[in-house]
Design a protein around this motif. Sequence first.
Motif, mmCIF file in Angstrom:
data_model
loop_
_atom_site.group_PDB
_atom_site.id
_atom_site.type_symbol
_atom_site.label_atom_id
_atom_site.label_comp_id
_atom_site.label_asym_id
_atom_site.label_seq_id
_atom_site.Cartn_x
_atom_site.Cartn_y
_atom_site.Cartn_z
ATOM 1 N N THR A 100 26.465 49.991 51.613
ATOM 2 C CA THR A 100 25.133 49.539 52.020
ATOM 3 C C THR A 100 24.462 49.013 50.642
ATOM 4 N N PHE A 101 24.630 50.232 49.646
ATOM 5 C CA PHE A 101 23.683 49.943 48.621
ATOM 6 C C PHE A 101 24.418 50.108 47.093
ATOM 7 N N SER A 102 25.258 51.158 46.978
ATOM 8 C CA SER A 102 25.927 51.571 45.764
ATOM 9 C C SER A 102 26.549 50.576 45.258
ATOM 10 N N ALA A 103 27.506 50.290 45.853
ATOM 11 C CA ALA A 103 28.710 49.324 45.278
ATOM 12 C C ALA A 103 28.088 47.852 45.255
ATOM 13 N N PRO A 104 27.476 47.359 46.091
ATOM 14 C CA PRO A 104 26.887 46.048 45.966
ATOM 15 C C PRO A 104 26.084 46.060 44.597
ATOM 16 N N ILE A 246 38.143 42.753 38.935
ATOM 17 C CA ILE A 246 36.850 43.466 38.880
ATOM 18 C C ILE A 246 37.187 44.897 38.324
ATOM 19 N N ALA A 247 38.369 45.373 38.484
ATOM 20 C CA ALA A 247 38.864 46.446 37.706
ATOM 21 C C ALA A 247 38.791 46.453 36.079
ATOM 22 N N CYS A 248 38.922 45.075 35.909
ATOM 23 C CA CYS A 248 38.929 44.919 34.339
ATOM 24 C C CYS A 248 37.607 44.911 33.798
ATOM 25 N N GLY A 249 36.760 44.492 34.737
ATOM 26 C CA GLY A 249 35.311 44.435 34.439
ATOM 27 C C GLY A 249 34.969 45.940 34.253
ATOM 28 N N GLY A 250 35.134 46.861 35.238
ATOM 29 C CA GLY A 250 34.978 48.233 34.956
ATOM 30 C C GLY A 250 35.466 48.738 33.599
ATOM 31 N N GLY A 251 36.815 48.613 33.490
ATOM 32 C CA GLY A 251 37.238 48.998 32.164
ATOM 33 C C GLY A 251 36.654 48.257 30.849
ATOM 34 N N LEU A 252 36.187 47.203 31.061
ATOM 35 C CA LEU A 252 35.428 46.704 29.879
ATOM 36 C C LEU A 252 34.104 47.350 29.633
ATOM 37 N N GLN A 253 33.329 47.790 30.790
ATOM 38 C CA GLN A 253 32.080 48.561 30.669
ATOM 39 C C GLN A 253 32.260 49.726 29.785
ATOM 40 N N VAL A 278 32.849 53.477 37.609
ATOM 41 C CA VAL A 278 33.815 53.937 38.582
ATOM 42 C C VAL A 278 33.371 53.393 40.218
ATOM 43 N N LYS A 279 32.415 52.739 40.352
ATOM 44 C CA LYS A 279 32.143 52.104 41.630
ATOM 45 C C LYS A 279 32.827 50.937 41.572
ATOM 46 N N LEU A 280 32.780 50.100 40.578
ATOM 47 C CA LEU A 280 33.850 49.011 40.368
ATOM 48 C C LEU A 280 35.405 49.331 40.833
ATOM 49 N N ALA A 281 35.678 50.486 40.139
ATOM 50 C CA ALA A 281 37.104 50.773 40.366
ATOM 51 C C ALA A 281 37.207 51.150 41.932
ATOM 52 N N LEU A 282 36.260 51.745 42.659
ATOM 53 C CA LEU A 282 36.564 51.935 44.092
ATOM 54 C C LEU A 282 36.386 50.943 44.766
ATOM 55 N N VAL A 283 35.546 49.905 44.326
ATOM 56 C CA VAL A 283 35.579 48.478 45.010
ATOM 57 C C VAL A 283 37.046 47.914 44.895
ATOM 58 N N ALA A 284 37.649 47.929 43.640
ATOM 59 C CA ALA A 284 39.026 47.141 43.553
ATOM 60 C C ALA A 284 39.957 48.067 44.411
ATOM 61 N N ALA A 285 40.001 49.295 44.507
ATOM 62 C CA ALA A 285 40.986 50.058 45.452
ATOM 63 C C ALA A 285 40.595 49.604 46.802
ATOM 64 N N ILE A 286 39.480 49.702 47.385
ATOM 65 C CA ILE A 286 39.258 49.076 48.563
ATOM 66 C C ILE A 286 39.809 47.627 48.861
ATOM 67 N N MET A 287 39.531 46.887 47.785
ATOM 68 C CA MET A 287 40.025 45.689 47.927
ATOM 69 C C MET A 287 41.577 45.334 47.981
#
Length: 331
Positions: A100-104, A246-253, A278-287
């Motif tokens: 509800t907050f952290s990921a978005p 999205i995972a690429c975006g996390g890696g680029l960060q 790391v939150k982007l990586a978790l979102v990518a895993a969920i997707m």
Amino acid sequence: MDNQDLMRSARFRKEREADWRRLEGLVLQAEGKGLQRMDFADARDLASLYRQATTSLAIAREISLDKALLGYLEALTARAYLCVYAPQERVGGLVERFFTFSAPQAMRRSWPYILLGFVCMALGALTGYLLYFENNDWFYVFTPSGLGGGRGPDATTESLRSVIYGGSGKSGFGAFATYLFSHNTRIAIFVFGLGVFACAPAILLTFYNGLILGAFLALHVDRGLGLDLAGWLSIHGVTEISAICIACGGGLQLGMAVLFPGDRSRSDALHHTGRDAVKLALVAAIMLVAAAFLEAFARQMVQDLTARFVIGWGVGALWLAWFVFTGRRRP
């Protein structure tokens, strides 16, 4: 340690050991059922005895008591500290706060890097698409043999059409989809994990995945099946390809934190940036997990082209709504 020190240590322990044992019991109770479920008196005693134990530890260090006693007090006060001061939140609360907050919020803060991931994928797809029409042999250069699964410039149009609408067997696009999901999952892991190496591996791997996608699409466009393939890929591909970007975006960060740490040291910059990455990586895993369910069920059951587009892009719109509109207020 001489006899005088031993006597002093024994006297120090004897005077305070009852309180330490009481604190140890309260710590076990707090670790077992949580501070919120403890009686008020027990919670009050836990905080009070923790402060007394830290004072005892400071005195013990000052007068150089035996190492066993020091080790016991250090371990006890460390556990008590976590019980008293660590965030008291259940796993369900953490999961709810993530969705509800952290990921978005992390997604919105990271949108330039995610956009760059989509640009890398799109440029790769465009390059693969154009190179195929320049020379069909580029298809074999870009596409691994297992990913092609017999579909290439030598395949007939009817055979390509039959696997798009061929049902749910393990042959045809069923096997291709399984290989594609496995391939894309590995790519997502690599583009995130290797992004810390100055961004280059994340960019190249995402671009390479786009090359495969573009070459495969060009093959079917060349046979008049471009729209049919796009519909088939839409069911799970909208989610799956977005997860890679999205995972690429996390890696680029992470890579940008190494290249341009600013006023921070590189380790501090990585620590600061890693929270969102790391939150982007978790979102990518969920997707990717969601894409696996879509591929396993919706792709098998839905044969209508329009329905495939509606399902795929409808799910994509739901992901976008989650990222854009959720968590606007602070928790």
